[in-house]
Design a protein around this motif. Structure first.
Motif, PDB file in Angstrom:
ATOM      1  N   GLU A   1       0.832  -1.199   0.000  1.00 57.44           N
ATOM      2  CA  GLU A   1       0.000   0.000   0.000  1.00 57.44           C
ATOM      3  C   GLU A   1       0.871   1.256   0.000  1.00 57.44           C
ATOM      4  O   GLU A   1       0.613   2.215  -0.745  1.00 57.44           O
ATOM      5  N   ALA A   2       1.907   1.257   0.849  1.00 61.91           N
ATOM      6  CA  ALA A   2       2.790   2.423   0.915  1.00 61.91           C
ATOM      7  C   ALA A   2       3.583   2.588  -0.373  1.00 61.91           C
ATOM      8  O   ALA A   2       3.731   3.708  -0.891  1.00 61.91           O
ATOM      9  N   LEU A   3       4.092   1.482  -0.912  1.00 59.45           N
ATOM     10  CA  LEU A   3       4.864   1.553  -2.153  1.00 59.45           C
ATOM     11  C   LEU A   3       4.009   2.051  -3.317  1.00 59.45           C
ATOM     12  O   LEU A   3       4.512   2.770  -4.194  1.00 59.45           O
ATOM     13  N   SER A   4       2.740   1.675  -3.329  1.00 60.19           N
ATOM     14  CA  SER A   4       1.873   2.127  -4.427  1.00 60.19           C
ATOM     15  C   SER A   4       1.754   3.647  -4.435  1.00 60.19           C
ATOM     16  O   SER A   4       1.716   4.270  -5.506  1.00 60.19           O
ATOM     17  N   VAL A   5       1.717   4.249  -3.257  1.00 60.30           N
ATOM     18  CA  VAL A   5       1.648   5.713  -3.164  1.00 60.30           C
ATOM     19  C   VAL A   5       2.971   6.331  -3.600  1.00 60.30           C
ATOM     20  O   VAL A   5       2.997   7.302  -4.366  1.00 60.30           O
ATOM     21  N   ILE A   6       4.080   5.775  -3.129  1.00 57.33           N
ATOM     22  CA  ILE A   6       5.400   6.306  -3.493  1.00 57.33           C
ATOM     23  C   ILE A   6       5.626   6.213  -4.988  1.00 57.33           C
ATOM     24  O   ILE A   6       6.075   7.175  -5.635  1.00 57.33           O
ATOM     25  N   ILE A   7       5.317   5.053  -5.567  1.00 58.84           N
ATOM     26  CA  ILE A   7       5.491   4.864  -7.010  1.00 58.84           C
ATOM     27  C   ILE A   7       4.609   5.830  -7.791  1.00 58.84           C
ATOM     28  O   ILE A   7       5.051   6.447  -8.772  1.00 58.84           O
ATOM     29  N   GLN A   8       3.367   5.966  -7.359  1.00 61.42           N
ATOM     30  CA  GLN A   8       2.437   6.852  -8.065  1.00 61.42           C
ATOM     31  C   GLN A   8       2.939   8.291  -8.069  1.00 61.42           C
ATOM     32  O   GLN A   8       2.940   8.956  -9.113  1.00 61.42           O
ATOM     33  N   VAL A   9       3.377   8.766  -6.900  1.00 60.14           N
ATOM     34  CA  VAL A   9       3.824  10.160  -6.781  1.00 60.14           C
ATOM     35  C   VAL A   9       5.084  10.398  -7.608  1.00 60.14           C
ATOM     36  O   VAL A   9       5.179  11.367  -8.377  1.00 60.14           O
ATOM     37  N   LEU A  10       6.073   9.515  -7.471  1.00 59.77           N
ATOM     38  CA  LEU A  10       7.342   9.702  -8.186  1.00 59.77           C
ATOM     39  C   LEU A  10       7.150   9.609  -9.695  1.00 59.77           C
ATOM     40  O   LEU A  10       7.712  10.412 -10.458  1.00 59.77           O
TER      41      LEU A  10
END
Length: 361
Positions: free
Chosen positions: A301-310
């Motif tokens: 869940e956290a990685l999905s947000v990081i990947i999306q933002v970057l």
């Protein structure tokens, strides 16, 4: 606290039961569960009266949330935390440093979440405390917890990183262990916070992860178990089973009211506190890397947000239809209960894998 009743035991009476961690863990579970059932409805009614508009719903979130979730009160994490703290203080040994470390981390992150939720509901906006303030306070609490745990760890384990499967391998980090542990605790807190977006989605994986860590804590706190499993012995950590049992009992009491359609949301009050608790337990029992497996759902869940933002900043396009990833599946047409139950199943599978690392070599 009730452990001290063992002073009245002659070894063959009812007071002798209080010596056993498993008995007190079961008692903590039922204490927290009953607490949740008794005080759940009165707390929800109080929150409804105090929060005129309920938890603010993001305009950029799924459109269905505006219709189905508007007006639902938040801060339901107060129910879980109250049940957890009461049951732990009643049934755990209060001379155990790990119990106090985890309790204080949980309370500290709970206060951060409460301040964030309070700002949201009073201003009727989804913007609460600034991210910098939350992280600053969170890292401060985590730093104190990391130093605290390292102080009480056996000398051969203090400031070392243990590895699952490769059980004889220890990586000496020295004082770099403190920022590493800070990352684990703060990362877990915020990962659970990001997961808490659908009714019942976060609380069950938290309970599954807590139960798994509780079993591991009990195992690594017993020298006979650690000899058999060939894992590192961390004396005193068995008492954390009582904390996790209280968490599960309080979590089930909360889930009774959070099941779709939710009568209350746990809010940042609950999600930050429970995530911080998982991170603190992992640091205490020297299973930080196993937390990444057991709490793998939160990591994704956290990685999905990081990947999306970057990716969006770099290309102006999105990898997911919406992040965190549970909203991506909503956009693809999955029903909310379908997402929640499938994520529960994934969490259970990851927990079993985490437990398997105890015996794998």
């Amino acid at each position: 606290m009730l452990y001290w009743l063992t002073e009245f035991s002659d070894g063959g009476d009812v007071f002798n039961l209080f010596r056993y961690i498993t008995f007190r863990a079961g008692a903590a579970f039922f204490t927290a569960l009953i607490f949740g059932f008794i005080f759940g409805r009165p707390l929800i009614d109080l929150l409804r009266r105090r929060q005129r508009h309920g938890q603010p719903i993001r305009d950029d979130g799924p459109a269905s949330h505006i219709e189905t979730k508007a007006g639902t009160p938040t801060m339901g994490g107060l129910l879980i935390l109250s049940a957890l703290v009461v049951s732990t203080l009643l049934w755990a040994r209060l001379d155990n440093p790990y119990v106090w470390m985890v309790l204080l981390v949980t309370a500290g992150f709970g206060l951060i979440g409460f301040a964030d939720d309070y700002a949201k509901v009073t201003k009727n906006t989804h913007a609460g405390l600034s991210g910098r303030v939350r992280l600053l306070i969170g890292f401060t609490i985590a730093a104190a917890a990391a130093i605290w745990a390292s102080w009480f760890h056996p000398p051969e384990l203090s400031y070392n990183l243990a590895f699952p499967i490769f059980k004889n391998v220890l990586l000496h980090l020295g004082w770099f262990f403190v920022p590493f542990a800070m990352f684990v605790i703060v990362g877990a807190a915020n990962a659970v916070n990001l997961t808490d977006g659908l009714d019942g989605l976060a609380i069950m994986p938290v309970m599954i992860a807590a139960g798994t860590l509780g079993v591991i804590a009990y195992a690594v706190g017993r020298v006979d178990f650690t000899d058999y499993l060939e894992v590192h012995y961390v004396p005193g950590t068995g008492e954390l089973l009582i904390f996790t049992a209280g968490l599960i009992g309080g979590g089930l009491g909360f889930l009774w009211y959070n099941a779709p359609p939710a009568a209350v949301f746990m809010g940042d009050t609950g999600s930050l506190a429970l995530g911080g608790a998982l991170g603190a337990i992992a640091v205490a029992i020297k299973h930080e890397l196993v937390l990444g497996i057991v709490g793998g759902l939160f990591v994704v869940e956290a990685l999905s947000v990081i990947i999306q933002v970057l990716y969006f900043k770099r290309t102006g396009r999105r990898v997911f239809l919406m992040a965190p990833i549970h909203h991506h599946f909503e956009k693809r047409g999955w029903a909310e209960p379908q997402i929640v139950i499938r994520f529960w199943i994934i969490s259970l599978i990851l927990a079993l894998i985490g437990l398997a690392t105890l015996k794998l070599r």
